[in-house]
Write a protein that holds these residues in place. Structure first.
Motif, short mmCIF file in Angstrom:
data_model
loop_
_atom_site.label_atom_id
_atom_site.label_comp_id
_atom_site.label_asym_id
_atom_site.label_seq_id
_atom_site.Cartn_x
_atom_site.Cartn_y
_atom_site.Cartn_z
N TYR A 40 -3.73 -8.87 -2.99
CA TYR A 40 -4.02 -8.42 -4.33
C TYR A 40 -3.53 -9.51 -5.26
O TYR A 40 -2.45 -10.05 -5.07
CB TYR A 40 -3.24 -7.13 -4.68
CG TYR A 40 -3.82 -5.88 -4.11
CD1 TYR A 40 -5.06 -5.41 -4.54
CD2 TYR A 40 -3.13 -5.14 -3.18
CE1 TYR A 40 -5.57 -4.24 -4.04
CE2 TYR A 40 -3.64 -3.96 -2.67
CZ TYR A 40 -4.87 -3.53 -3.11
OH TYR A 40 -5.38 -2.37 -2.62
N LEU A 44 -7.80 -2.52 -5.83
CA LEU A 44 -8.01 -3.21 -7.10
C LEU A 44 -9.09 -4.28 -6.97
O LEU A 44 -9.84 -4.53 -7.92
CB LEU A 44 -6.71 -3.86 -7.59
CG LEU A 44 -5.55 -2.90 -7.82
CD1 LEU A 44 -4.33 -3.67 -8.30
CD2 LEU A 44 -5.92 -1.82 -8.81
N VAL A 45 -9.14 -4.94 -5.84
CA VAL A 45 -10.17 -5.96 -5.58
C VAL A 45 -10.61 -5.82 -4.12
O VAL A 45 -9.88 -5.28 -3.30
CB VAL A 45 -9.65 -7.40 -5.83
CG1 VAL A 45 -9.28 -7.61 -7.27
CG2 VAL A 45 -8.48 -7.72 -4.93
N GLY A 46 -11.79 -6.29 -3.82
CA GLY A 46 -12.25 -6.27 -2.43
C GLY A 46 -13.29 -5.22 -2.17
O GLY A 46 -13.83 -4.60 -3.09
N ASN A 47 -13.56 -4.99 -0.90
CA ASN A 47 -14.62 -4.10 -0.46
C ASN A 47 -14.02 -3.06 0.49
O ASN A 47 -13.42 -3.42 1.50
CB ASN A 47 -15.70 -4.92 0.25
CG ASN A 47 -16.88 -4.09 0.66
OD1 ASN A 47 -16.79 -2.87 0.85
ND2 ASN A 47 -18.01 -4.74 0.83
#
Length: 66
Positions: A62, A29-32
């Motif tokens: 998250y 959902l978020v991040g790399n």
């Protein structure tokens, strides 16, 4: 070292993202995806104990999506 993309592939092999409900947020959902995994904390509910453990371990997380 395990990358997030590799972890996602493994998770998808165990529980395919395509089997989730349309409303379910699966995957990253978020991040790399190229970041390195250094540990995992899993919780069904966000409790004070879970937050304390994550803070103590300097964990990424998250965000809680309401």
């Amino acid at each position: 070292m395990l990358k997030i993309s590799d972890l996602l592939k493994q998770l998808n092999g165990i529980a395919p993202f395509s089997d989730s409900e349309k409303w379910d947020n699966t995957g990253l959902l978020v991040g790399n995806e190229e970041d390195t995994v250094t540990g995992i904390i899993t919780a069904l509910d966000c409790s004070a104990d879970t937050v304390d453990e994550a803070v103590m371990k300097n964990a990424s997380y998250y965000p809680i999506i309401l």
